[in-house]
Each structure stands twice: as C-alpha cells, then as structure tokens.
Design a protein around this motif. Structure first.
Motif, PDB file in Angstrom:
ATOM      1  N   ARG A  76      -3.965 -17.456  22.868  1.00 23.95           N
ATOM      2  CA  ARG A  76      -5.401 -17.061  22.534  1.00 23.95           C
ATOM      3  C   ARG A  76      -6.311 -18.044  23.124  1.00 23.95           C
ATOM      4  O   ARG A  76      -7.450 -17.726  23.288  1.00 23.95           O
ATOM      5  N   SER A  77      -6.082 -19.502  23.491  1.00 21.52           N
ATOM      6  CA  SER A  77      -7.007 -20.253  24.064  1.00 21.52           C
ATOM      7  C   SER A  77      -7.027 -19.938  25.735  1.00 21.52           C
ATOM      8  O   SER A  77      -8.030 -20.517  26.248  1.00 21.52           O
ATOM      9  N   ALA A  92       0.080 -20.833  31.007  1.00 24.26           N
ATOM     10  CA  ALA A  92       1.574 -21.464  31.337  1.00 24.26           C
ATOM     11  C   ALA A  92       1.988 -22.219  30.173  1.00 24.26           C
ATOM     12  O   ALA A  92       3.343 -22.278  30.189  1.00 24.26           O
ATOM     13  N   THR A  93       1.277 -22.856  29.324  1.00 25.31           N
ATOM     14  CA  THR A  93       1.896 -23.404  27.904  1.00 25.31           C
ATOM     15  C   THR A  93       2.285 -22.567  27.218  1.00 25.31           C
ATOM     16  O   THR A  93       3.483 -22.440  26.591  1.00 25.31           O
ATOM     17  N   ALA A  94       1.662 -21.178  27.309  1.00 23.66           N
ATOM     18  CA  ALA A  94       2.100 -20.124  26.121  1.00 23.66           C
ATOM     19  C   ALA A  94       3.445 -19.463  26.857  1.00 23.66           C
ATOM     20  O   ALA A  94       4.499 -19.378  26.056  1.00 23.66           O
ATOM     21  N   ILE A  95       3.679 -19.554  28.064  1.00 27.74           N
ATOM     22  CA  ILE A  95       4.795 -19.210  28.674  1.00 27.74           C
ATOM     23  C   ILE A  95       6.040 -20.130  28.333  1.00 27.74           C
ATOM     24  O   ILE A  95       7.172 -19.812  27.926  1.00 27.74           O
ATOM     25  N   ASP A  96       5.742 -21.428  28.579  1.00 29.12           N
ATOM     26  CA  ASP A  96       6.737 -22.294  28.221  1.00 29.12           C
ATOM     27  C   ASP A  96       7.237 -22.491  26.884  1.00 29.12           C
ATOM     28  O   ASP A  96       8.439 -22.603  26.329  1.00 29.12           O
ATOM     29  N   CYS A  97       6.044 -22.199  25.920  1.00 31.22           N
ATOM     30  CA  CYS A  97       6.596 -22.457  24.507  1.00 31.22           C
ATOM     31  C   CYS A  97       7.337 -20.968  24.061  1.00 31.22           C
ATOM     32  O   CYS A  97       8.435 -21.011  23.368  1.00 31.22           O
ATOM     33  N   ARG A 142       2.704 -11.498  31.180  1.00 34.24           N
ATOM     34  CA  ARG A 142       1.681 -10.657  31.925  1.00 34.24           C
ATOM     35  C   ARG A 142       0.484 -11.074  31.794  1.00 34.24           C
ATOM     36  O   ARG A 142      -0.495 -10.953  32.700  1.00 34.24           O
ATOM     37  N   ALA A 143       0.146 -11.985  30.725  1.00 38.11           N
ATOM     38  CA  ALA A 143      -1.348 -12.602  30.860  1.00 38.11           C
ATOM     39  C   ALA A 143      -1.576 -13.464  32.187  1.00 38.11           C
ATOM     40  O   ALA A 143      -2.361 -13.750  32.692  1.00 38.11           O
ATOM     41  N   ALA A 144      -0.373 -14.251  32.400  1.00 40.13           N
ATOM     42  CA  ALA A 144      -0.424 -15.144  33.665  1.00 40.13           C
ATOM     43  C   ALA A 144      -0.161 -14.452  34.957  1.00 40.13           C
ATOM     44  O   ALA A 144      -0.265 -14.942  35.887  1.00 40.13           O
ATOM     45  N   ASN A 187       7.094 -20.463  18.920  1.00 44.51           N
ATOM     46  CA  ASN A 187       6.267 -19.051  18.895  1.00 44.51           C
ATOM     47  C   ASN A 187       4.851 -19.494  18.329  1.00 44.51           C
ATOM     48  O   ASN A 187       3.986 -18.839  18.985  1.00 44.51           O
ATOM     49  N   ALA A 188       4.707 -20.072  17.358  1.00 42.31           N
ATOM     50  CA  ALA A 188       3.153 -20.378  16.918  1.00 42.31           C
ATOM     51  C   ALA A 188       2.356 -21.130  18.245  1.00 42.31           C
ATOM     52  O   ALA A 188       1.470 -20.752  18.095  1.00 42.31           O
ATOM     53  N   ARG A 189       2.912 -21.985  18.764  1.00 41.84           N
ATOM     54  CA  ARG A 189       2.363 -22.710  19.449  1.00 41.84           C
ATOM     55  C   ARG A 189       1.956 -22.004  20.876  1.00 41.84           C
ATOM     56  O   ARG A 189       0.820 -22.012  21.436  1.00 41.84           O
ATOM     57  N   GLY A 190       2.838 -20.935  21.188  1.00 42.84           N
ATOM     58  CA  GLY A 190       2.660 -20.199  22.144  1.00 42.84           C
ATOM     59  C   GLY A 190       1.499 -19.215  22.047  1.00 42.84           C
ATOM     60  O   GLY A 190       0.820 -19.006  22.959  1.00 42.84           O
ATOM     61  N   LEU A 191       1.795 -18.608  20.739  1.00 39.91           N
ATOM     62  CA  LEU A 191       0.435 -17.568  20.417  1.00 39.91           C
ATOM     63  C   LEU A 191      -1.176 -18.170  20.549  1.00 39.91           C
ATOM     64  O   LEU A 191      -1.836 -17.683  20.841  1.00 39.91           O
ATOM     65  N   ALA A 192      -1.198 -19.550  20.094  1.00 43.32           N
ATOM     66  CA  ALA A 192      -2.206 -20.357  20.152  1.00 43.32           C
ATOM     67  C   ALA A 192      -2.520 -20.631  21.470  1.00 43.32           C
ATOM     68  O   ALA A 192      -3.632 -20.480  21.838  1.00 43.32           O
ATOM     69  N   ALA A 193      -1.628 -20.927  22.319  1.00 44.70           N
ATOM     70  CA  ALA A 193      -2.063 -21.352  23.708  1.00 44.70           C
ATOM     71  C   ALA A 193      -2.547 -19.814  24.508  1.00 44.70           C
ATOM     72  O   ALA A 193      -3.248 -19.971  25.296  1.00 44.70           O
TER      73      ALA A 193
END
Length: 399
Positions: A22-23, A27-32, A55-57, A14-20
């Motif tokens: 924000r950046s 795609a990485t956010a969805i995977d995480c 939604r963002a993607a 979840n933390a990696r997804g949130l960081a992705a």
C-alpha cells in the motif's frame, strides 16, 4: 516451530507485505510475502499475494512462479488463472494466454454470476480470445485458402467446416434422436447431392409440383392443418407460438405410410414425382410427404427430429426474399426448384422474414449411408415394434 507459530509468522509477514504494498515499497512487499508463503507453503492465497507484489514491482518471472505455485496447490484457483491469463496477455505470449483465458472462461461459467469488476475482467479475456482467434484465422486463411480453392463438393465443405471449427468460427453439432437411433452413421448436417442421383429428375418436375401446391393452397385450404399440434395439457415449450396455429401449416400427401387419396385429383404430378423417387417406405411409419407453408414473419424455432435413419428432402417451390434455413453450423437459402437433403436429428431452424408465404415440398428418404440390408433390418424391427404396440406417431416434429 509449532503450527500456531507458523501461522503467526505467515500472518505477520503477510500483514507487513500488504502494508508495504500500500505504501509503494514493492521490494519490501515481495520480501515479506515470500516469507509468508514459505512459512505456510499450503496457502494459495499467500502465493497470490506474492504474485500481486511481483506484478506491482514489474517482476514478471516472480509473478509467474508465484501463480504457478498457487495453481499447483489448487488447479481450480480462479483468481490465479485470471492473473496468469492477464500476465501472458501483457507479455504477448498468445498461445499461453489463449490457454489460460479458456480456463478462466470455463471456470467463470461454472461459478455463475461474478462481481462487476471480475465480470469485466472476464469480458476483457473474451475479447482477447476473439482477437487471438481472428489472427489465427487470418493466418490460416492466408496459408490454406489456395488449397481450399482446389477442393470441390464434400471435400471443400468438410475442409471449410474443419477450418472454421478449429478457429472458433463455428460449432459442430451432433445428431440428437428422440426416437430410433442407428449407430455409426455420419452426423452430417447437409447430405451431399451426389448421394441422391435422382435429384435432377425431381427438380425437372418442380414447376408442375409448384403449380399444384399453389392450387391446393388457394382452393383446398381445409386440407391444411397446423404442423405443430402438441398434446393437450402437455408442455409446449418453444412450440407454444406455433402450437395449433396455421402460421406453419402442412397439407399431407403421405402421412406415416398412408397415401392421402383426397389430394390425388389435385396433385397428380406431385404424386407421380414422389412415386418415381426412392422414398423411405416403412409400414405405418413412412413415407411422410407434405406441402409445408410458413407464413410471413414467422420463425420455426431450433429443434431436432426423431430418427437418423432418414434424410429429409426439401424441394423449394415458393421462396420469397428474406427466408432462410439453418442446420447445425451451416445456413442456406432455399432456391426454387433445387432440392437438398439434410439430417433433421441435427439442430435446425427456419425463418420467413419476407412478405409472402414460403412453400416447400418435404418428404422422407432413407439415410443414404444405409445399405439395403440395413434398411430391411430397420423395416423388420419396426414391424416387430408395431406388433408390440409401440407407436411411432407421437411428437414427430422434425423436418
């Protein structure tokens, strides 16, 4: 894998997804976030985070799936319903959007005060609902207006009320009796005129009745008293502005079944007209009949009456401009000399925004849906109640 390891995996993903997110690496956010949600399938918050990444993607299907999963975990997940409503609106899926927004509005009312940003989003939803309902109403009107034009009388009024209620344009009110309630009677706001075949006979006497009312008001002012007189020490509530005041006053010709002989010489035509119509007659209870005067600039607040066994008759005598009357979801203007009947157990109010007194003759008749046998049963019941000392004469602010 133990629970602690699952929690660590979900939290890390979840933390990696949130960081992705924000950046801008959606795609990485969805995977995480998908890894996090799969690691902790009981977490609605993780499903919402996955929906946010989708939604963002621009992945509508992924967002829908994640929001459905969140709602499946908690049917009262306010944020999930809010995002669902926004998504359906964005996609132009009006039926699903309307359903979701209704759920959001209902939940927001239970929550109470919302943070400003959420409150604005809910307000936007209310505007969406209004827009969809307006389109629905327009479509309905276009398709059924010709059929409505073919209807008359009660059929037309009931069909219009049905259509307006179905499209959110009006509220349907139920009766509320503070006293005697007779079951299974129609909760109609205004009774149909054809249920009172003697209305024409009453209307024919309106000029004589008006002259007597005006005479009494000018020459026997002492016979008028405040219509609202709450018990001392009681809570007047919305009646405080009228309590004990002549802003809304009454001159009683009959009161709880007793004739006011002091008025007999002043109002012979009025008494004759009342004697000629089938007023409700219950010893010590009915009829009540009076001249009702509402002064300029005064308002009678919304209220309900005592019993649905009666119909309240209004015969308008003096009606200045800017006067009005509402029963339930229907407003009417009084027309001088034209009587109508309504149920005062349905929420009603009146106003005089004009510059002269508004004067009506008001009296009780039986609810027209009661048979003679039922009327006799009510009379018998009231006789027994009176013999036991159950007074009917307290706090009857209706009409």
């Amino acid at each position: 894998m133990g629970d602690s390891q699952v929690n660590e995996l979900a939290a890390s993903a979840n933390a990696r997804g949130l960081a992705a997110l924000r950046s801008g690496d959606f795609a990485t956010a969805i995977d995480c976030h998908r890894v996090a949600a799969e690691a902790d399938p009981e977490s609605g918050a993780l499903q919402r985070n996955l929906a946010t990444a989708c939604r963002a993607a621009g992945d509508d299907e992924g967002e829908i799936a994640a929001l459905k999963a969140a709602i499946a975990l908690d049917a009262r997940d306010f944020i999930a319903w809010l995002r669902t409503a926004q998504l359906r609106t964005r996609r132009g899926e009006e039926s699903q959007a309307l359903s979701a927004w209704h759920a959001v509005i209902q939940m927001s009312q239970a929550i109470g005060e919302l943070p400003p940003l959420l409150a604005e989003e809910v307000a936007q939803g209310q505007r969406v609902i209004a827009g969809i309902q307006a389109k629905l109403t327009q479509g309905m009107e276009t398709r059924v207006s010709s059929r409505l034009e073919m209807l008359q009388g009660r059929d037309a009024r009931r069909a219009r009320a049905f259509l307006d209620a179905a499209t959110g344009k009006r509220q349907i009110f139920n009766d509320r009796c503070s006293g005697l309630h007779y079951p299974f009677l129609p909760a109609d706001e205004f009774f149909d005129d054809d249920l009172f075949p003697w209305f024409d006979q009453l209307a024919a006497q309106a000029d004589k009745i008006r002259a007597e009312a005006v005479h009494v008001l000018a020459n026997c002012r002492h016979l008028f008293r405040p219509y609202v007189q709450m018990p001392k020490g009681g809570h007047a509530g919305p009646w405080a502005v009228l309590d004990g005041k002549l802003d809304w006053s009454a001159c009683f010709l009959w009161e709880y079944g007793t004739r006011n002989e002091a008025l007999a010489e002043h109002c012979p035509a009025t008494f004759a007209a009342l004697d000629a119509v089938p007023m409700a007659r219950i010893p010590n209870r009915a009829p009540t009949a009076f001249f009702s005067v509402l002064k300029p600039g005064k308002v009678i607040p919304p209220h309900t009456g005592v019993t649905n066994t009666r119909a309240i008759i209004h015969l308008p005598l003096v009606v200045p401009p800017k006067c009005g009357f509402r029963v339930g979801g229907e407003e009417r203007e009084w027309i001088e000399g034209k009587p109508f009947a309504f149920s005062d157990t349905i929420d009603h109010e009146a106003w005089n925004h004009g510059e002269e007194d508004r004067i009506l003759l008001i009296f009780d008749a039986w609810n027209p849906h009661l048979s003679q046998v039922e009327q006799d049963a009510i009379i018998e019941f009231c006789d027994v109640a009176d013999s036991l000392g159950l007074s009917p004469q307290e706090h009857d602010i209706g009409r």
